[in-house]
Design an enzyme around this catalytic site. Structure first.
Site, short mmCIF file in Angstrom:
data_model
loop_
_atom_site.label_atom_id
_atom_site.label_comp_id
_atom_site.label_asym_id
_atom_site.label_seq_id
_atom_site.Cartn_x
_atom_site.Cartn_y
_atom_site.Cartn_z
NE ARG A 83 3.67 -3.17 -4.66
CZ ARG A 83 4.83 -3.06 -4.05
NH1 ARG A 83 5.83 -4.48 -3.54
NH2 ARG A 83 5.57 -1.84 -3.64
NE ARG A 94 5.02 -0.53 -0.76
CZ ARG A 94 6.05 -1.77 -0.83
NH1 ARG A 94 6.11 -2.38 -0.76
NH2 ARG A 94 7.50 -1.17 -1.07
NE ARG A 99 10.67 0.91 -3.74
CZ ARG A 99 8.86 0.12 -4.30
NH1 ARG A 99 8.23 0.98 -4.61
NH2 ARG A 99 9.28 -0.81 -3.56
NE ARG A 144 16.18 -1.87 1.26
CZ ARG A 144 14.97 -2.39 1.16
NH1 ARG A 144 14.67 -3.19 2.00
NH2 ARG A 144 13.83 -1.99 -0.37
CE LYS A 173 12.72 -7.13 -0.88
NZ LYS A 173 12.36 -6.67 -2.56
#
Ligand code: AP5
Ligand code: MG
Length: 215
Positions: free
Chosen positions: A125, A158, A169, A86, A13
């Site tokens: 990431r 993160r 998640r 969401r 996203k």
């Protein structure tokens, strides 16, 4: 052009939103980024959001909806909403907010991806803690380990990019967010992009389709 981008954790996203800016300047509103900014600045909202984000749960709807109303009130021009809505309640709240501001959505872009691809992306990431530049230890490694190529800042992960939180998640996504596919299909706003092979190769095609919708 007023866009929503949604998809599973790590679907791309943020990457897609940043790359659409190659074609046109948009305000990129990411609820995840807004919460992380509050967490970094140790605000009350940041403290509240931490409790939910570290468990892979949604921050309460009212708090999130107020944040978006405030952001859109300041902008009202071309925007990309990344990570909001969401769930159905947030989608209905957004309909109300947009109606109040006299704004119509152009499209809701669903980034469709195989979950197995995504977990590997997320655990690899990193981003610069100073300038926010994104890295990925598979596709975009920094020249020097843990150091930002752009500004020399330190690279960090993160807090929610660990396997356990990523699993939560995903559960949250399937239970709460996936019903948005039907919600926006019924409104004739859904545009699905298959992202298994990478979204950047499809950017020109996606933009062409979006531009056609905006006419
Ligand atoms: P949020 O920050 O939105 O996290 P997310 O939905 O889990 O999505 P990510 O940001 O992790 O992934 P992305 O889809 O942006 O992918 P990216 O482009 O980075 O939300 C975090 C938390 O905040 C939520 O869990 C919740 O607690 C809370 N929250 C947020 N919004 C909320 C709301 N509305 N209501 C309530 N709570 C809310 O890409 C991922 C990685 O893949 C990167 O490393 C990238 O370099 C790489 N990559 C991207 N595309 C490709 C490609 N094509 N090929 C290879 N690698 C790629
Ligand atoms: Mg993101």
């Amino acid at each position: 052009m007023q866009l929503i981008i949604f998809g599973a954790p790590g679907a791309g996203k943020g990457t897609m939103a940043q790359n659409i800016q190659k074609f046109k300047q948009f305000s990129h509103i990411s609820t995840g980024d807004l919460f992380r900014r509050h967490i970094k600045e140790k605000t009350d909202l940041g403290k509240l959001a931490t409790e939910y984000i570290e468990k892979g749960l949604l921050v309460p709807d009212k708090v999130t909806e107020d944040l978006i109303r405030h952001e859109l009130d300041m902008i009202r021009e071309d925007f990309i909403l990344d990570g909001f809505p969401r769930n159905i309640a947030q989608a209905e709240a957004l309909d109300e907010i947009l109606q109040d501001f006299g704004i119509k959505l152009t499209a809701c872009v669903h980034l469709d991806i195989d979950p197995e691809i995504v977990v590997e992306r997320l655990v690899n990431r990193m981003s610069c803690q100073d300038c926010g530049a994104p890295y990925n230890l598979i596709i975009k490694k920094p020249k020097v380990e843990n150091v930002c190529d752009e500004c020399g800042g330190q690279l960090t992960r993160r807090a929610d990019d660990n396997e356990e939180t990523i699993r939560h998640r995903f559960t949250t996504y399937h239970e709460e967010t996936a019903p948005l596919i039907d919600y926006y299909k019924k409104q004739g706003l859904l545009m699905t992009v298959n992202c298994n092979e990478g979204i950047l190769t499809k950017l020109d095609q996606v933009w062409e389709e979006l531009s056609a919708l905006d006419k």
